[in-house]
Design a protein around this motif. Structure first.
Motif, PDB file in Angstrom:
ATOM      1  N   THR A  46     -88.344 -41.415 -71.010  1.00 57.98           N
ATOM      2  CA  THR A  46     -88.809 -40.532 -69.939  1.00 57.98           C
ATOM      3  C   THR A  46     -87.899 -40.619 -68.718  1.00 57.98           C
ATOM      4  O   THR A  46     -87.622 -39.606 -68.067  1.00 57.98           O
ATOM      5  CB  THR A  46     -90.255 -40.883 -69.547  1.00 57.98           C
ATOM      6  OG1 THR A  46     -91.073 -40.915 -70.722  1.00 57.98           O
ATOM      7  CG2 THR A  46     -90.823 -39.842 -68.596  1.00 57.98           C
ATOM      8  N   MET A  49     -84.806 -38.564 -69.135  1.00 59.45           N
ATOM      9  CA  MET A  49     -85.026 -37.129 -68.989  1.00 59.45           C
ATOM     10  C   MET A  49     -85.301 -36.720 -67.540  1.00 59.45           C
ATOM     11  O   MET A  49     -85.799 -35.624 -67.275  1.00 59.45           O
ATOM     12  CB  MET A  49     -86.169 -36.690 -69.907  1.00 59.45           C
ATOM     13  CG  MET A  49     -85.835 -36.855 -71.383  1.00 59.45           C
ATOM     14  SD  MET A  49     -87.150 -36.349 -72.523  1.00 59.45           S
ATOM     15  CE  MET A  49     -87.135 -34.572 -72.293  1.00 59.45           C
ATOM     16  N   THR A  50     -84.973 -37.628 -66.613  1.00 58.68           N
ATOM     17  CA  THR A  50     -85.030 -37.290 -65.183  1.00 58.68           C
ATOM     18  C   THR A  50     -83.660 -37.433 -64.523  1.00 58.68           C
ATOM     19  O   THR A  50     -83.505 -37.078 -63.361  1.00 58.68           O
ATOM     20  CB  THR A  50     -86.022 -38.205 -64.424  1.00 58.68           C
ATOM     21  OG1 THR A  50     -85.524 -39.558 -64.441  1.00 58.68           O
ATOM     22  CG2 THR A  50     -87.399 -38.165 -65.055  1.00 58.68           C
ATOM     23  N   TRP A  54     -80.515 -33.493 -66.602  1.00 54.03           N
ATOM     24  CA  TRP A  54     -81.947 -33.301 -66.829  1.00 54.03           C
ATOM     25  C   TRP A  54     -82.693 -33.079 -65.517  1.00 54.03           C
ATOM     26  O   TRP A  54     -83.684 -32.344 -65.473  1.00 54.03           O
ATOM     27  CB  TRP A  54     -82.541 -34.504 -67.559  1.00 54.03           C
ATOM     28  CG  TRP A  54     -81.992 -34.688 -68.936  1.00 54.03           C
ATOM     29  CD1 TRP A  54     -80.857 -35.380 -69.281  1.00 54.03           C
ATOM     30  CD2 TRP A  54     -82.520 -34.151 -70.154  1.00 54.03           C
ATOM     31  NE1 TRP A  54     -80.654 -35.321 -70.636  1.00 54.03           N
ATOM     32  CE2 TRP A  54     -81.657 -34.578 -71.200  1.00 54.03           C
ATOM     33  CE3 TRP A  54     -83.633 -33.384 -70.469  1.00 54.03           C
ATOM     34  CZ2 TRP A  54     -81.884 -34.240 -72.533  1.00 54.03           C
ATOM     35  CZ3 TRP A  54     -83.866 -33.051 -71.794  1.00 54.03           C
ATOM     36  CH2 TRP A  54     -83.004 -33.466 -72.812  1.00 54.03           C
ATOM     37  N   TYR A  58     -85.156 -29.882 -65.040  1.00 56.68           N
ATOM     38  CA  TYR A  58     -86.564 -30.036 -64.684  1.00 56.68           C
ATOM     39  C   TYR A  58     -86.794 -29.905 -63.182  1.00 56.68           C
ATOM     40  O   TYR A  58     -87.879 -30.208 -62.689  1.00 56.68           O
ATOM     41  CB  TYR A  58     -87.092 -31.395 -65.158  1.00 56.68           C
ATOM     42  CG  TYR A  58     -87.376 -31.458 -66.641  1.00 56.68           C
ATOM     43  CD1 TYR A  58     -88.423 -30.740 -67.200  1.00 56.68           C
ATOM     44  CD2 TYR A  58     -86.595 -32.250 -67.485  1.00 56.68           C
ATOM     45  CE1 TYR A  58     -88.688 -30.798 -68.559  1.00 56.68           C
ATOM     46  CE2 TYR A  58     -86.839 -32.324 -68.850  1.00 56.68           C
ATOM     47  CZ  TYR A  58     -87.893 -31.594 -69.381  1.00 56.68           C
ATOM     48  OH  TYR A  58     -88.154 -31.658 -70.732  1.00 56.68           O
ATOM     49  N   THR A  62     -85.377 -25.009 -62.082  1.00 59.48           N
ATOM     50  CA  THR A  62     -85.198 -25.153 -63.543  1.00 59.48           C
ATOM     51  C   THR A  62     -83.844 -24.650 -64.037  1.00 59.48           C
ATOM     52  O   THR A  62     -83.702 -24.341 -65.225  1.00 59.48           O
ATOM     53  CB  THR A  62     -86.319 -24.426 -64.324  1.00 59.48           C
ATOM     54  OG1 THR A  62     -86.214 -23.016 -64.112  1.00 59.48           O
ATOM     55  CG2 THR A  62     -87.685 -24.932 -63.910  1.00 59.48           C
ATOM     56  N   ALA A  75     -87.690 -30.790 -74.481  1.00 59.93           N
ATOM     57  CA  ALA A  75     -88.389 -31.947 -75.047  1.00 59.93           C
ATOM     58  C   ALA A  75     -87.852 -32.272 -76.436  1.00 59.93           C
ATOM     59  O   ALA A  75     -87.639 -33.451 -76.775  1.00 59.93           O
ATOM     60  CB  ALA A  75     -89.891 -31.673 -75.107  1.00 59.93           C
ATOM     61  N   VAL A 131     -92.969 -36.322 -76.947  1.00 59.70           N
ATOM     62  CA  VAL A 131     -92.143 -36.116 -75.758  1.00 59.70           C
ATOM     63  C   VAL A 131     -92.635 -34.909 -74.958  1.00 59.70           C
ATOM     64  O   VAL A 131     -92.682 -34.935 -73.727  1.00 59.70           O
ATOM     65  CB  VAL A 131     -90.658 -35.938 -76.145  1.00 59.70           C
ATOM     66  CG1 VAL A 131     -89.811 -35.658 -74.913  1.00 59.70           C
ATOM     67  CG2 VAL A 131     -90.138 -37.186 -76.841  1.00 59.70           C
ATOM     68  N   GLN A 135     -93.973 -35.015 -71.049  1.00 61.88           N
ATOM     69  CA  GLN A 135     -93.427 -34.188 -69.978  1.00 61.88           C
ATOM     70  C   GLN A 135     -94.505 -33.329 -69.326  1.00 61.88           C
ATOM     71  O   GLN A 135     -94.433 -33.026 -68.129  1.00 61.88           O
ATOM     72  CB  GLN A 135     -92.302 -33.286 -70.525  1.00 61.88           C
ATOM     73  CG  GLN A 135     -91.104 -34.040 -71.071  1.00 61.88           C
ATOM     74  CD  GLN A 135     -90.477 -34.960 -70.045  1.00 61.88           C
ATOM     75  OE1 GLN A 135     -90.232 -34.576 -68.911  1.00 61.88           O
ATOM     76  NE2 GLN A 135     -90.223 -36.204 -70.435  1.00 61.88           N
TER      77      GLN A 135
END
Length: 371
Positions: A46, A49-50, A54, A58, A62, A75, A131, A135
């Motif tokens: 996680t 994915m930040t 990424w 996110y 976006t 995801a 995943v 999210q």
């Protein structure tokens, strides 16, 4: 001579029981460690994915991506990168252990094909759903996905006529109650539709992992668990990266989008550091889980691994909330209570919790008698 023989025999029995006890305890320790590392894998994935690109995807705007791409394609890509990194670690491990040749030979065998089927269920389906749920709804979905042992017990009864007695049924009921308790924290006036969808998708992950557990249990009974894990991780990485991600790209109406996003993701250094770590933890999780199962029994091993229902939210809170300073990773007290109840339910499905104390007493009595 008879007295000497009895004394030697008593010492031999005591030594054997001590070895069995140590072996059993080591199995429990490994299985518990697998639950711990699964919680860490969840947090590291996680976090990855930040970071880097990424963060743009996110972000508030976006990066020009559609809602479908952000919710599902990204995801799937995150899960694909994790499983690809995990596959690389698994292959490296097989090379170090001298088992790469066995891995290649086992792929086209009956148990190898069973492991491939398990990987397709647990990787593209369960892994991606997990995943997506993370999210959408955050770490509250982790205990819900941990319903998989309860689902595996039910599916085992339906598909393979496996035992499902009153104690196991009670454990399943406890797990279901715990899931509703956890889910009740989302069904409030402020809960968003996104959170509720994430909660529902976590149930899909639990269903798929439960089915995978039934299939993989048969496969790993016939081959080395280290080879089986390598087959699983490689299959999952390939299927996610070259099948599922392109399919989501086609569904988004942009055939070449998956290639573009994948290239950006794999070249994003700040994120790949975390993905490399999450992939390593993923391999460690499966290896220690399977090893623990072989030493203390699949039932108790699965119960110990199910402690990730607690460790997942805990490490997400510590890594993302405390270390990363991100909002939304703390859980209400009711959810923590539900996670602990879930762990008890999983343990009850796998074995009678009182047997833990009986086993200890039996071991101690046997040792005293031998002495």
């Amino acid at each position: 001579m008879k007295e000497i023989s009895k004394a030697v025999s008593a010492k031999a029995i005591a030594a054997k029981k001590k070895l069995s006890s140590d072996f059993f305890k080591k199995g429990i320790s490994l299985a518990l460690f697998s639950g711990l590392t699964y919680g860490m894998y969840t947090a590291f994935l996680t976090m990855g994915m930040t970071k880097g690109v990424w963060g743009d995807w996110y972000g508030a705007n976006t990066a020009g991506l559609s809602a479908f791409v952000v919710a599902y394609l990204l995801a799937a890509l995150g899960n694909a990168i994790n499983d690809t990194c995990s596959a690389v670690w698994a292959i490296l491990y097989s090379l170090v252990k001298g088992k790469f040749g066995d891995f290649v030979r086992c792929i086209n065998t009956a148990p190898g094909r069973i492991m491939i089927l398990a990987a397709l269920i647990g990787g593209p389906v369960a892994g991606t759903a997990y995943v997506i749920a993370l999210q959408m709804a955050g770490s509250i979905v982790v205990p819900i996905s941990a319903l998989c042992p309860a689902i595996a017990a039910i599916l085992g009864k339906i598909l393979f006529k496996q035992k499902l007695d009153k104690r196991m049924a009670f454990g399943i009921a406890v797990c279901v109650f715990a899931s509703f308790l956890i889910g009740s924290t989302s069904f409030t006036g402020t809960a968003s539709a996104k959170t509720l969808i994430g909660f529902s998708i976590a149930i899909i992950a639990a269903l798929a992992w439960g089915f995978e557990g039934c299939v993989a249990g048969y496969g790993t009974a016939m081959i080395d668990y280290e080879i089986g894990i390598c087959i699983r991780q490689v299959t999952s990485g390939i299927a996610n990266l070259f099948i599922l991600v392109p399919v989501f790209s086609i569904m988004a109406g942009k055939v070449g989008l998956s290639v573009n996003l994948a290239m950006q993701a794999f070249t994003s250094g700040p994120a790949m550091i975390w993905f490399a770590l999450s992939g390593l933890l993923s391999v460690i999780t499966f290896m220690t889980w399977y090893a623990g199962n072989s030493m203390c029994g699949a039932g108790l091993g699965t119960a110990c691994n199910g402690t990730y229902s607690f460790f997942g939210p805990l490490f997400c809170l510590l890594l993302l909330g405390v270390y990363g300073g991100m909002d939304g990773w703390s859980l209400p007290s009711v959810a923590w209570i539900g996670a602990v109840i879930m762990m008890f339910g999983i343990l009850t499905i796998s074995m009678n919790p009182l047997d833990l104390f009986k086993r200890k007493d039996d071991m101690g009595g046997a040792m005293d008698e031998a002495a």
